[in-house]
Design a protein around this motif. Structure first.
Motif, PDB file in Angstrom:
ATOM      1  N   PHE B 466      65.380  39.752 -35.140  1.00  0.00           N
ATOM      2  CA  PHE B 466      66.528  38.857 -35.005  1.00  0.00           C
ATOM      3  C   PHE B 466      67.177  39.122 -33.656  1.00  0.00           C
ATOM      4  O   PHE B 466      67.070  40.224 -33.099  1.00  0.00           O
ATOM      5  CB  PHE B 466      67.563  39.160 -36.098  1.00  0.00           C
ATOM      6  N   ARG B 467      67.867  38.129 -33.173  1.00  0.00           N
ATOM      7  CA  ARG B 467      68.674  38.370 -31.975  1.00  0.00           C
ATOM      8  C   ARG B 467      69.976  39.014 -32.415  1.00  0.00           C
ATOM      9  O   ARG B 467      70.675  38.487 -33.302  1.00  0.00           O
ATOM     10  CB  ARG B 467      68.949  37.057 -31.242  1.00  0.00           C
ATOM     11  N   ASP B 468      70.269  40.134 -31.839  1.00  0.00           N
ATOM     12  CA  ASP B 468      71.454  40.889 -32.256  1.00  0.00           C
ATOM     13  C   ASP B 468      72.681  40.345 -31.544  1.00  0.00           C
ATOM     14  O   ASP B 468      73.085  40.847 -30.502  1.00  0.00           O
ATOM     15  CB  ASP B 468      71.292  42.368 -31.902  1.00  0.00           C
ATOM     16  N   LEU B 477      72.225  32.541 -34.009  1.00  0.00           N
ATOM     17  CA  LEU B 477      71.262  33.408 -34.691  1.00  0.00           C
ATOM     18  C   LEU B 477      69.848  32.900 -34.433  1.00  0.00           C
ATOM     19  O   LEU B 477      69.592  31.700 -34.440  1.00  0.00           O
ATOM     20  CB  LEU B 477      71.564  33.402 -36.187  1.00  0.00           C
ATOM     21  N   MET B 478      68.985  33.828 -34.245  1.00  0.00           N
ATOM     22  CA  MET B 478      67.658  33.443 -33.812  1.00  0.00           C
ATOM     23  C   MET B 478      66.667  34.472 -34.346  1.00  0.00           C
ATOM     24  O   MET B 478      66.960  35.657 -34.358  1.00  0.00           O
ATOM     25  CB  MET B 478      67.666  33.463 -32.290  1.00  0.00           C
ATOM     26  N   VAL B 490      60.040  30.883 -32.278  1.00  0.00           N
ATOM     27  CA  VAL B 490      61.477  31.129 -32.384  1.00  0.00           C
ATOM     28  C   VAL B 490      62.004  30.217 -33.485  1.00  0.00           C
ATOM     29  O   VAL B 490      61.696  29.026 -33.506  1.00  0.00           O
ATOM     30  CB  VAL B 490      62.176  30.830 -31.043  1.00  0.00           C
ATOM     31  N   TRP B 491      62.742  30.824 -34.392  1.00  0.00           N
ATOM     32  CA  TRP B 491      63.271  30.072 -35.528  1.00  0.00           C
ATOM     33  C   TRP B 491      64.792  30.069 -35.437  1.00  0.00           C
ATOM     34  O   TRP B 491      65.399  31.092 -35.164  1.00  0.00           O
ATOM     35  CB  TRP B 491      62.835  30.719 -36.843  1.00  0.00           C
ATOM     36  N   VAL B 492      65.374  28.936 -35.663  1.00  0.00           N
ATOM     37  CA  VAL B 492      66.837  28.843 -35.635  1.00  0.00           C
ATOM     38  C   VAL B 492      67.316  28.137 -36.901  1.00  0.00           C
ATOM     39  O   VAL B 492      66.536  27.514 -37.610  1.00  0.00           O
ATOM     40  CB  VAL B 492      67.337  28.056 -34.406  1.00  0.00           C
ATOM     41  N   ASP B 544      63.817  34.241 -21.043  1.00  0.00           N
ATOM     42  CA  ASP B 544      65.248  33.953 -21.147  1.00  0.00           C
ATOM     43  C   ASP B 544      65.469  33.276 -22.488  1.00  0.00           C
ATOM     44  O   ASP B 544      64.826  32.269 -22.809  1.00  0.00           O
ATOM     45  CB  ASP B 544      65.657  33.019 -20.003  1.00  0.00           C
ATOM     46  N   SER B 545      66.376  33.828 -23.282  1.00  0.00           N
ATOM     47  CA  SER B 545      66.496  33.326 -24.650  1.00  0.00           C
ATOM     48  C   SER B 545      67.265  32.017 -24.725  1.00  0.00           C
ATOM     49  O   SER B 545      67.327  31.401 -25.778  1.00  0.00           O
ATOM     50  CB  SER B 545      67.150  34.372 -25.544  1.00  0.00           C
TER      51      SER B 545
END
Lengths: 635, 848
Positions: B466-468, B477-478, B490-492, B544-545
Motif C-alpha cells: 500500500f502507499r503509506d 490510497l493506492m 496499481v489499484w485505487v 512517480d506515483s
C-alpha cells in the motif's frame, strides 16, 4: 475316525465319563453312549424331559446331569454298560442350556434364558437363582440367553450370555463380582483351565478371548480377572472351546478346529508352539472309476455320480484348456432312512456302486447304454456284512472288499449281470475289537492291506484268502496306504507325516524306507498340519509316488536325493528360474505343488491324466448361515 | 542499570506449547496473603496449568485461560515440567541448557538451579524419591543414544548448586518423554523404543524386556509410540503406530506376561494418560479425537471429537477433575472430567508454510501471518496470545494428502490498518488467483470483505504494498501488486455512483506498468508515497506515483534483485536493494548513483518504520547473521554474526509500547521497536540485550516490591483494594489522577474482571463512586507515591522487555510515562511518611 450321524439325532452335548466312555445327548431326548470300537451308538436311554440341551459329567465321571427343554435337570448314574436314572432335580420353567458341576460335586449350576440357578445335588433344590438380564441397555432389553456356564471351585460362577458378556457371580450371595463385555454379539462357549486361572470364551463373531486371573499388584493377594488376548481364527460362531494346560482348542460353525498353543506355557519353540488349524474331514469322500472316468461323491444323505469332461487340446503350464466335453451329472442316489452314509465306492469300470450306512449295505449295478443310464439294486446282498466301514473294489472290478468290525474284511464277488456272492471273510490272526477303516488292494489282485482302528496293518493274500503278514506297528494312525502296482510295495502314510514303504513279498521295509528313516524327513514336511489322505503311483515311472493332503499335491521321487533341513522344501517355483544344470543340482525327492484350494481328492486316471477335486473354503462358508456381521474399519 | 551485555537471541512468545506434557497445579493453591476472601472460592480458580513454551514455563489460569505468569530463566528450550512431589507449590523444570530449576510458581521465584551438565530431554519427579529426579540424557560419545538417569538433588544452600551424582538407570531409551513412564508407587519404570518394551523393577533390580514383531500378518505396525502406567495396579498401557493400545499385565514374569488390546485409533496413538484412580484411560492421536476407555474394556469408551488438530500430549490433573490435550497447532485444550470441552489456550499457530511473511497490523500491533489453512492469524506479542483468526479463503479445508487447496500467499496492511489486502492462490493445472480487499469495520471491529478480484495477474503475485499516506482521504490510497506476468498493477478506490450499490467504495485497476518484459519481483513505496520502486529481474525501476512516469532505473548486474526498500526519515533519499548475487546496494535517489555497496548474501531486508535503521539478515555458511545499518552510512551500526543456525525466513519490526532505555549506543536501534524474526522451522525469535542473570534477580526483586501478586484476577482485584485501603487517601488521589487519563483502574477492573469472580457490589460501590469524583486536591502531593511506584515499575520493566506480566502493571505504566520526564522534589517529611507506609506493607512478607 468318525461316527456316522443320524438325521433325527442332532448332538447337543458330548462328554467323557467313567474313564473312556463317550456320551452324547441331543434334541432327540436320548442319552446315547457310543461304541468307540464299532463306531456307532451303543445304547440310548431316554431322558423323558424333551430335547436335551446340555449334559455335564461330574469330576470323577460317575454321574451325568442333563438339562432338558422342560426346565428339568436330571441326574443319571454311570454304571458299567449303561446309565441309570438317579433323580430329578428342581424343575423351573425355561430350557436348561448349560450345566456345570462344582468340582466337589455337591452343586450344579444351570443356565437358562434370563437367569441361572444353583442346584444342591443332594436335596435337589434350587439354592440360588440369579437374574442375568440386569444392567442391559434399554433398547436391547430382550431375553438374555446364558449360553455357557462354569462353576469354579472358589464358588464363583462364570457365565457367558447372548449380550457378549462374561460375568462372574458369587453363588452364595448371588451377587455380580465382575463383568467383562468381550464382544458385541453373543459369547457362546466357555472353558476354564485346570488351575482355574484362565478362561477361554468363544463368541459368535468367530473370535475367542482369553481371560486371565492376574494379581493386581506384584506380591499382593488380590487377584482380578482381566481380558487379555483375542484370537480371531474362525469366521463363524465358535460353538465349543476347550482349555488344555498348553493350548486353547476351539471349534466352530465354519467346520474348523483350531489349536492355539499358549506361548507362555511352551518351553521352547517347537512343533508344539505352532498354531494348527484343521479343516475336517480327513477321510476320503470321493471315489474314482479310472477306466470309466467317473467320479462318485459322497454326501451325508446321497451320492452323486459324475462323468468327467475331457479336452482334446494340449497346452503349456499355467494355461486353462477349453473343455470339449462338459462334465456330466449322471446320477443322484438318495439313501433311504435317516441314517447318514458312512462310506461309498465305485468300481473302476464304473458299473458298480456300493455304499453303506450304519445299519445297511447297498450295492447297485449301473448300466450305461449310450447316453442313458440305469441303476438297478443288486438283490441278495449277504446279510452278514454289517456294518461296513470301508469299501474298496479290486482293479478288475470283479471283487468288492468290505472293511468291517473286529478287524474283518469281507470279500464279495461281483457277478455279471447284477449279482454278488460272498467269497470269504479275512480276519487278523490275533483278533482285534477295532474295525477296519482303510483298505488297499494291489493291482494284480493278489494282495489286500487292511488297517484296523488299533493302527495295525494286516496284509492278506487274496489268492489263498489267508493272512500273509503284519506290518510292524507304529505308534501313529495310518492316514493313507496303497500298494504299488508293479513292485507290490505297500506305501503307508502316518498321521505324524512319516512315510514307510513295506515290501509285501519280502515282508520287510524296503531299503528306501530304511534310508528315509535314517536320514529323516524335512522339518517343514513334518510340521505340516494336514495328513496325507490319498496315495497313488505313476504307472510310467515306478519310482514316483503321488501324495496329497488338503493343501498340497506332492510327487515323491524315490530316485532323487532327500532334502535336508537347510534346503528349501517347496522349491518348484525357484527351480523354474534356474538354468538346466543348476536345476539338476537343486532337485530333491519332494516336488510339491501348493496352488490348490482345499484339495479333497486327487488321483491318476491314466498315465497322462490326473483328476483333482477341490473344495474351496469359500464354498463351505457360503453354505453356512451368515456370520454376525462385523463392521470393519473403513468399509 | 546494569551495563547491557551482548545481543542475545531469545525465543519469544509464540513458541510451541507442546514441548512437554503440561501439568496442572493442585487445587487450592496458596492465595495471596492480603487476600481477604474466605475459602468459599471455587477451587478451580486457584488452579494453574503449567506448560513449557520455548525457553519459558507458562502458567495459565485454568478458570480464565489467562496467562498468569511467565517463568523465565532457562537459556534453551524447556523440555520438561513437573510439580515437586513434596511441595505442590513448587515446580521442577528441565531444559536443554543442562539445568533443572526449582520454582515457586505461585510467586514466580526461582528457588534453586541445579546444573547437571547434560542436555536434559525429559524430567520425571517421583513422590517416593525425595531428593532425586529422573532425567533422560544423551549418552556420552554416542549420537542418538539416550539413557534414563537418576539425579540426586543436593539440599545444599544457595541458589546455584551442581548436581553431579548422576546414575544411569536404563540404557537405550527413546528421546521422547512419552516413551518412558513410572509405575505404581514408583516400583518400576517402563520404557519403549521401537518394538521393545523394557520394564525395570527398582527393588528387585530386575530388567524385563518384551519385544513384539515389527509387522503383524494382518498389516499392523507394532512400533511403540508411547507408554503410560496404571497408578494403582501393575498395568502398563502402550500405544502403537497402527493405533492399537495394549494393556500389559503380569509383566513381572518374563514369560507369562499377557496383554489385551484396545483398538479405535486408525493411526498412531500419540499419547496416553491414566486417570488418578486408573479407572479410565485417555488416548489421543492424529484423528483429533480424545478417547476415554473405561476399565480397560474394549466395549466401553467415550469420545470427545472435533478437537481441531492432532493431539500431541494428554495430561490429567492429579485429582482427575481436568485433563488437557496439547495439539500440534500450538493449542492446549482444557477438558472437564466428564469429557466436556472447557477452555482453550491458543498459541501461535504453526502453519504448514508461512508464505505471507511477518506483517505487523498497525492497528493492534499484532503480528499477522498464516495460521490455520486459509486463515490469517493475528498474534499479540505483548500478551503472547492469538487475538483472532480471520478466514480469508472462506472454503472448507479438506484434510487429504495431495489435494491442492487455496492458500494465502500475500498480505498487506494500509498504514493505519484500515485496509487489508490478501492474495490467495491455488495451483491445479492452471493457477487460480484471488486478490481480496478488506475494510476494517469499526462497528463489528473486524475486517469485512470489500472487493474481490479474481485473476488480478496472469501469473503469481510476487509482491504487494500500500502507499503509506494519510488515510483520511481514501482517494490517495493506492495498492500496487507485482506479478510474474511481467507487469505491476496499481489499484485505487473508486466511488460507486450507482445509489443502489450496496457499498460505495470498490477497488479497480488504475495503471499497469511493465519494463522490458521482465518479471516484476518486488515493489515498495517511498515514505512520503511519491515514489514507487519496482524491481524487474536485475533492474530496479523508480516511478512517480502521481503521473506514473518512469523516473530512473538502477541495477547491479549480474545479480537479480531480491529485496528492495526505501530509507526513512533522514535517509529517505536512499533506496536499498539486495541482489541474489550477494550484494547489498544503496542508491542515492537524488544523484541517481550508487552510494555504496557491500558484499553480503542478504536474504531478509527489513526497515524499521519508526527510525531510519534497516535490518538485514544474511545467510552464509549455514549461519544467519544480522546487520543493522543506516542507509546514509555504509558502516553498519550493529553486526551480530552467528545469530542462529537456522535460516531466517522473515523479519519484522514491531513498535514498542514504551521506548526502552538502552544503555549502549550500539543497540540504540532497539529502543523504539523490537525485531522479530521467523526461522524456517517456524520459530519466532527476537533479539534482546538483557543478560539472563539480570532478569532473574530482578524477577525476584519484583516480588519484594509488589505486595500481593495476582494469583487470579479475583485476588488481584481484592488484594489491590485491600492495599488501597491500607494506603488510605494516598491511593484515593491516585485513582482520581487516573481518572484524568480517562481510564480509571477501578472502572477498568470492574469491566475486565469476569462477573463471577467479582466481590459483592457493596464492596465495589464506594471505589467505583470514588473513581468518578474529580479531585481538587493538590496533585503534586498525591503523585509522590506514584513516583516511588514508578521506580519499581521501571526496574520491573527492564526485567522483562517482552511484555508486562499482569494487567496492573500495564495500567500503571501509562501515567508513569508522563511522569518519568518531569521530576518532583519531595520534602523530607513526605519521604519519611512514605517509608513508613512502605515498612508497614513489607511486614507481611516475613510471614512467608
Amino acid at each position: 475316525q468318525a461316527i456316522p450321524g443320524h438325521q433325527a439325532r442332532s448332538v447337543e452335548a458330548l462328554c467323557w465319563a467313567a474313564g473312556e466312555r463317550l456320551f452324547g445327548a441331543g434334541l432327540s431326548g436320548d442319552i446315547t453312549e457310543y461304541d468307540l470300537e464299532r463306531l456307532r451308538p451303543a445304547r440310548a436311554v431316554d431322558g423323558f424331559g424333551g430335547p436335551i440341551w446340555s449334559m455335564a459329567a461330574n469330576n470323577d465321571g460317575t454321574r451325568l446331569a442333563i438339562g432338558c427343554e422342560d426346565g428339568s435337570v436330571k441326574l443319571f448314574q454311570v454304571v458299567p454298560g449303561s446309565v441309570q436314572f438317579e433323580k430329578n432335580l428342581d424343575r423351573r420353567k425355561g430350557r436348561v442350556l448349560c450345566l456345570s458341576w462344582h468340582p466337589s460335586g455337591t452343586h450344579l449350576a444351570a443356565g437358562s434364558i434370563d437367569f441361572l440357578r444353583v442346584l444342591d445335588v443332594r436335596s435337589g433344590r434350587t439354592t440360588q437363582r440369579i437374574m442375568v438380564n440386569y444392567h442391559v441397555p434399554k433398547p436391547r432389553k430382550h431375553e438374555c440367553v446364558v449360553w455357557s456356564i462354569a462353576f469354579l471351585s472358589s464358588g464363583t460362577i462364570v457365565s457367558s450370555d447372548s449380550f457378549g458378556r462374561v460375568q462372574f457371580w458369587d453363588w452364595e450371595r448371588g451377587t455380580l463380582q465382575d463383568s467383562h463385555t468381550v464382544s458385541t454379539s453373543a459369547a457362546l462357549s466357555l472353558a476354564v483351565s485346570e488351575e482355574e486361572d484362565s478362561i477361554v470364551v468363544g463368541t459368535s463373531t468367530g473370535a475367542t478371548y482369553q481371560l486371565q486371573l492376574l494379581p493386581v499388584k506384584v506380591g499382593s493377594q488380590e487377584k482380578r480377572w482381566v481380558r487379555t488376548k483375542p484370537f480371531q481364527h474362525h469366521t463363524h460362531d465358535v460353538r465349543a472351546v476347550v482349555h488344555t494346560p498348553m493350548a486353547l482348542i476351539s471349534g466352530g460353525l465354519d467346520a474348523q478346529l483350531v489349536i492355539r498353543p499358549l506361548m507362555e506355557k511352551v518351553q521352547k519353540k517347537s512343533y508344539e508352539a505352532v498354531l494348527r488349524k484343521f479343516i475336517l474331514p480327513h477321510r476320503r469322500l470321493v471315489s474314482c472309476a479310472r477306466k470309466a472316468r467317473l467320479l462318485l461323491f459322497q454326501f451325508s444323505q446321497h451320492l452323486e455320480l459324475w462323468r468327467l469332461g475331457s479336452t482334446n487340446k494340449t497346452g503349456k503350464d499355467g494355461e486353462v484348456l477349453p473343455v470339449s466335453r462338459m462334465p456330466e451329472h449322471l446320477l443322484q442316489l438318495k439313501s433311504k432312512g435317516p441314517e447318514h452314509i458312512y462310506c461309498s465306492c465305485v468300481s473302476p469300470c464304473g458299473s458298480w456302486i456300493a455304499y453303506s450306512t450304519a445299519s445297511r449295505f447297498h450295492l447297485y449295478r449301473v448300466q450305461h447304454e449310450g447316453d442313458s443310464i440305469s441303476v438297478k439294486k443288486v438283490p441278495g446282498v449277504p446279510k452278514l456284512l454289517l456294518p461296513a466301514y470301508q469299501l474298496q473294489c479290486s482293479s478288475d472290478s470283479g471283487r468288492l472288499f468290505i472293511g468291517s468290525d473286529r478287524g474283518s474284511v469281507h470279500v464279495v464277488q461281483l457277478l455279471e449281470p447284477g449279482g454278488c456272492k460272498h467269497l470269504h471273510t479275512l480276519r487278523p490272526p490275533a483278533g482285534t475289537r477295532e474295525a477296519v477303516y482303510l483298505l488297499a488292494a494291489s493291482a494284480d489282485g493278489s494282495w489286500l492291506a487292511a488297517v484296523s482302528g488299533d493302527w495295525e496293518v494286516h496284509v492278506y493274500s487274496l489268492k489263498h484268502f489267508k493272512h500273509h503278514c503284519t506290518v510292524p506297528t507304529y505308534s501313529c494312525a495310518v492316514t493313507a496306504l496303497a500298494i504299488h502296482p508293479a513292485t507290490n510295495n505297500l506305501v503307508i502314510a502316518y498321521s505324524d507325516q512319516q512315510i514307510f514303504e513295506f515290501s509285501i513279498p519280502e515282508k520287510q521295509y524296503t531299503a528306501w524306507s530304511r534310508m528315509v528313516q535314517n536320514r529323516g524327513l524335512h522339518r517343514l514336511w513334518l510340521e505340516r498340519d494336514s495328513p496325507i489322505t490319498h496315495i497313488a503311483f505313476n504307472p510310467k515311472n515306478a519310482s514316483q509316488i503321488l501324495l496329497h493332503d488338503i493343501y498340497m499335491f506332492c510327487v515323491l521321487d524315490k530316485s532323487l536325493p532327500l532334502p535336508d533341513n537347510n534346503t528349501l522344501l517347496v522349491n518348484q517355483s525357484t527351480l523354474k528360474q534356474l538354468s538346466e544344470p543348476a536345476r539338476q543340482r537343486q532337485l530333491h525327492a519332494f516336488k510339491i505343488c501348493k496352488k490348490f484350494q482345499p484339495l479333497l481328492f486327487a488321483d491318476l486316471l491314466d498315465e497322462r491324466c490326473l483328476v483333482t477335486v477341490e473344495r474351496p473354503a469359500l464354498d463351505i462358508s457360503a453354505e453356512l448361515p451368515p456370520p454376525v456381521q462385523q463392521k470393519k474399519f473403513g468399509t | 542499570m546494569v551495563a547491557p551485555a551482548a545481543l542475545r537471541v531469545v525465543r519469544c512468545g509464540g513458541s510451541a506449547l507442546h514441548g512437554a506434557r503440561a501439568v496442572f497445579s493442585l487445587a487450592g493453591g496458596r492465595r495471596a496473603p492480603s487476600d481477604p476472601a474466605g475459602p468459599s472460592r471455587p477451587s478451580s480458580l486457584c488452579r494453574f496449568l503449567l506448560c513449557a513454551s520455548g525457553d519459558f514455563v507458562k502458567m495459565y489460569s485454568v478458570a480464565t485461560e489467562e496467562l498468569v505468569r511467565l517463568l523465565r530463566g532457562h537459556s534453551d528450550l524447556v523440555t520438561g515440567v513437573q510439580l515437586a512431589p513434596h511441595n505442590h507449590l513448587q515446580l521442577y523444570s528441565c531444559s536443554l541448557d543442562g539445568t533443572i530449576k526449582l520454582w515457586d510458581f505461585t510467586d514466580g521465584i526461582l528457588i534453586k538451579t541445579f546444573t547437571i551438565g547434560y542436555k536434559l530431554l525429559a524430567l520425571y519427579a517421583l513422590p517416593t524419591s525425595e531428593d532425586s529426579v529422573f532425567v533422560i540424557i544423551p549418552k556420552r560419545g554416542e549420537r542418538d543414544t539416550f539413557q534414563l538417569a537418576s539425579v540426586k538433588l543436593t539440599k545444599a544452600a544457595g541458589q546455584d548448586t551442581e548436581a553431579k551424582e548422576v546414575s544411569v538407570v536404563l540404557e537405550g531409551v527413546d528421546v521422547s518423554p512419552k516413551c518412558t513412564a513410572f509405575g505404581r508407587e514408583c516400583e518400576y519404570v517402563a520404557s519403549v523404543k521401537g518394538t521393545n518394551l523394557q520394564v525395570y523393577f527398582f527393588k528387585r533390580k530386575q530388567l524385563n524386556r518384551f519385544s513384539l514383531r515389527a509387522k503383524t500378518a494382518k498389516g499392523g505396525n507394532n512400533v511403540f509410540t508411547c507408554v503410560a502406567c496404571h497408578p494403582q495396579e501393575d498395568c502398563i498401557a502402550t500405544g502403537h503406530a497402527d493405533g492399537k493400545i495394549r494393556l500389559w499385565r503380569n509383566f513381572n514374569h518374563k514369560k507369562e506376561y499377557t496383554y489385551s488390546t484396545l483398538h479405535w485409533h486408525h493411526d498412531r496413538v500419540m499419547d496416553l494418560a491414566f486417570s488418578a484412580e486408573g479407572t479410565s484411560l485417555l488416548s489421543g492421536g492424529v484423528e483429533s479425537v480424545l478417547v476415554q476407555w473405561h476399565s480397560g474394556s474394549d466395549c466401553k469408551k467415550d469420545f470427545l471429537p472435533r478437537l481441531g488438530s492432532a493431539i500431541e500430549y494428554v495430561s490429567i490433573s492429579s485429582d482427575s477433575t481436568f485433563c488437557c490435550t496439547s495439539h500440534t497447532d500450538n493449542r492446549i485444550t482444557i477438558i472437564n472430567s466428564n469429557l466436556r470441552f472447557s477452555k482453550t489456550i491458543q498459541g501461535l499457530i504453526k502453519a504448514r508454510e508461512v508464505k505471507t511473511g511477518l506483517v505487523v497490523d498497525p492497528r493492534t500491533k499484532a503480528l499477522v501471518l498464516n495460521g490455520e489453512p486459509g486463515h490469517l492469524q493475528f498474534y499479540c506479542l505483548q500478551t503472547d496470545r492469538q487475538l483472532y483468526s480471520l478466514d480469508i479463503v472462506q472454503q472448507e479445508y479438506i484434510h487429504q494428502a495431495g489435494l491442492n487447496q487455496s492458500d494465502l500467499v500475500r498480505v498487506a496492511f494500509s498504514a493505519q490498518g484500515k485496509w487489508l489486502a490478501t492474495v490467495e492462490e491455488r495451483k491445479e493445472t492452471d493457477l487460480e488467483l484471488q486478490l481480496k480487499l478488506w475494510f476494517f469495520d469499526e462497528k463489528t471491529q473486524s475486517f469485512k470483505l470489500n472487493t474481490r478480484i479474481s485473476m488480478p495477474h496472469e501469473d503469481r503475485i510476487t509482491a504487494m504494498c500500500f502507499r503509506d499516506t494519510d488515510e483520511l482521504e481514501d482517494d490517495s490510497l493506492m495498492l500496487v501488486t507485482a506479478g510474474r506476468d511481467c507487469v505491476f498493477k496499481v489499484w485505487v478506490i473508486l466511488e460507486d455512483t450507482d445509489p443502489e450499490a450496496q457499498q460505495s467504495l470498490s477497488w479497480s485497476c488504475d495503471f499497469v506498468g511493465s519494463y522490458h518484459n521482465y518479471q516484476a519481483t518486488n515493489c515498495c513505496f517511498s515514505e512520503d508515497g511519491s515514489l514507487l520502486a519496482v524491481s524487474f529481474g536485475e533492474t530496479v525501476t523508480v516511478w512517480d506515483s502521481s503521473t506514473w512516469d518512469l523516473k530512473c532505473t538502477f541495477c547491479h548486474p549480474p545479480g537479480k534483485i531480491r529485496n528492495i526498500c526505501f530509507g526513512r526519515l533522514t535517509c529517505s533519499k536512499y533506496l536499498i536493494g539486495a541482489t541474489d548475487h550477494g550484494f547489498l546496494c544503496c542508491w542515492n535517489l537524488l544523484s541517481c548513483a550508487l552510494e555504496w555497496s557491500a558484499h553480503l548474501n542478504i536474504i531478509v531486508l527489513q526497515p524499521d518504520p519508526l527510525s531510519e535503521h534497516i535490518a538485514a539478515v544474511s545467510w552464509l555458511l549455514k549461519e544467519s547473521s544480522l546487520f543493522v545499518f543506516k542507509p546514509s552510512e555504509p558502516r553498519p551500526i550493529c553486526i551480530q554474526r552467528k545469530l542462529c543456525k537456522e535460516k531466517i525466513q522473515f523479519a519484522a519490526f514491531v513498535p514498542r509500547d514504551v521506548p526502552e532505555t538502552i544503555g549502549s549506543e550500539k543497540y540504540l536501534w532497539l529502543r523504539r521497536s523490537q525485531l522479530f524474526f521467523l526461522t524456517d522451522r517456524q520459530e519466532l525469535m527476537t533479539v534482546s540485550t538483557k543478560p539472563l542473570e539480570e532478569r532473574l534477580t530482578l524477577s525476584s526483586k519484583q516480588l519484594a516490591v509488589e505486595e500481593s501478586l495476582p494469583v487470579t484476577a479475583f485476588s488481584l482485584l481484592l488484594g489491590k483494594h485491600r492495599h488501597q485501603q491500607s494506603q488510605g487517601s494516598v491511593d484515593f488521589g491516585k485513582v482520581i489522577h487516573h481518572h484524568h487519563e480517562q481510564d480509571s483502574p477501578a472502572v477498568k477492573e470492574l469491566l475486565h474482571t469476569p462477573a463471577h469472580v467479582l466481590p459483592s457490589a457493596s464492596f465495589l460501590c464506594p471505589i467505583f463512586i470514588n473513581s468518578l469524583l474529580i479531585s481538587k486536591e493538590n496533585k503534586s502531593a498525591e503523585e509522590v507515591p506514584d513516583e516511588v511506584e514508578m521506580e519499581s515499575e521501571e526496574a520491573e520493566d527492564d526485567s522483562d522487555e517482552e511484555n508486562n506480566v499482569t494487567e496492573t502493571k500495564q495500567e500503571d505504566t501509562v501515567p508513569i510515562e508522563s511522569l518519568g520526564e518531569t521530576t518532583y522534589k519531595l520534602s523530607k517529611s513526605e519521604e519519611k511518611e512514605l517509608r513508613k507506609i512502605r515498612k508497614v506493607d513489607y511486614s507481611w512478607i516475613s510471614v512467608f
